[in-house]
Motif scaffolding. Structure first.
Motif, PDB file in Angstrom:
ATOM      1  N   GLU A  27      76.781 -67.895  51.157  1.00 48.41           N
ATOM      2  CA  GLU A  27      76.238 -67.238  52.350  1.00 48.41           C
ATOM      3  C   GLU A  27      76.338 -68.153  53.569  1.00 48.41           C
ATOM      4  N   HIS A  36      78.935 -54.466  61.348  1.00 48.38           N
ATOM      5  CA  HIS A  36      78.860 -54.043  59.952  1.00 48.38           C
ATOM      6  C   HIS A  36      80.264 -53.781  59.407  1.00 48.38           C
ATOM      7  N   ALA A  39      82.244 -56.979  58.649  1.00 49.78           N
ATOM      8  CA  ALA A  39      81.746 -57.649  57.451  1.00 49.78           C
ATOM      9  C   ALA A  39      82.192 -56.915  56.189  1.00 49.78           C
ATOM     10  N   VAL A  40      82.065 -55.597  56.184  1.00 50.10           N
ATOM     11  CA  VAL A  40      82.462 -54.810  55.009  1.00 50.10           C
ATOM     12  C   VAL A  40      83.947 -54.979  54.720  1.00 50.10           C
ATOM     13  N   TYR A  65      70.178 -50.707  57.736  1.00 51.07           N
ATOM     14  CA  TYR A  65      71.073 -51.712  57.178  1.00 51.07           C
ATOM     15  C   TYR A  65      71.620 -51.142  55.880  1.00 51.07           C
ATOM     16  N   VAL A 102      74.038 -57.502  48.351  1.00 51.17           N
ATOM     17  CA  VAL A 102      74.397 -57.988  49.683  1.00 51.17           C
ATOM     18  C   VAL A 102      73.859 -56.986  50.700  1.00 51.17           C
ATOM     19  N   ASP A 103      73.056 -57.467  51.644  1.00 43.72           N
ATOM     20  CA  ASP A 103      72.565 -56.638  52.741  1.00 43.72           C
ATOM     21  C   ASP A 103      73.438 -56.927  53.959  1.00 43.72           C
ATOM     22  N   ILE A 104      73.970 -55.871  54.563  1.00 37.82           N
ATOM     23  CA  ILE A 104      74.782 -56.036  55.766  1.00 37.82           C
ATOM     24  C   ILE A 104      74.166 -55.176  56.870  1.00 37.82           C
ATOM     25  N   TYR A 105      73.905 -55.803  58.004  1.00 41.52           N
ATOM     26  CA  TYR A 105      73.253 -55.154  59.136  1.00 41.52           C
ATOM     27  C   TYR A 105      74.299 -54.671  60.147  1.00 41.52           C
ATOM     28  N   GLY A 108      76.419 -57.120  61.981  1.00 42.11           N
ATOM     29  CA  GLY A 108      77.287 -57.976  61.190  1.00 42.11           C
ATOM     30  C   GLY A 108      76.573 -59.069  60.438  1.00 42.11           C
ATOM     31  N   VAL A 110      74.582 -60.871  57.544  1.00 41.40           N
ATOM     32  CA  VAL A 110      74.700 -60.684  56.104  1.00 41.40           C
ATOM     33  C   VAL A 110      73.625 -61.512  55.407  1.00 41.40           C
TER      34      VAL A 110
END
Length: 114
Positions: A27, A36, A39-40, A65, A102-105, A108, A110
């Motif tokens: 991380e 977002h 990042a994805v 998120y 994994v949390d992605i907001y 962007g 993470v």
């Protein structure tokens, strides 16, 4: 820098099954994402079919998120998912570390569960 060639360096192995999960260093070494979507796309390129969407969550102040899983052990993960569908619960050796959340907001940011 995290690449397909350096990815194994970020894994830690634990437990009786010597399951692996991504360390906090992973991380810390992530690129800075501006959205977002960015990042994805990066995670999908790195993990391909082992990076899956789980659900959208409502956060504080009504900001959404997104939850994703990185599947580390496909066989155990598939058994866990089947047990959840059929029995409403899953327990057994290896169920906890077969995937990592994994949390992605939207901005962007993470957060990786470790």
């Amino acid at each position: 820098m995290i690449t397909p060639q350096t990815l194994d360096e970020y894994y830690v192995r634990i437990g009786r099954l010597k399951q692996r999960y991504l360390s906090e260093r992973f991380e810390q070494d992530l690129p800075v994402f501006s959205s977002h979507t960015e990042a994805v796309e990066w995670f999908k390129a790195l993990f391909q079919g082992s990076f899956i969407f789980v659900e959208e969550m409502e956060g504080a102040h009504s900001e959404s998120y997104y939850l994703y899983d990185i599947i580390h052990d496909r066989e155990i993960w598939e058994r866990r998912e089947r047990d959840l569908r059929e029995k409403g619960q899953a327990n057994g050796l290896g169920m906890l570390l077969c995937a990592q959340r994994v949390d992605i907001y939207k901005d962007g940011a993470v957060h990786l569960a470790v």
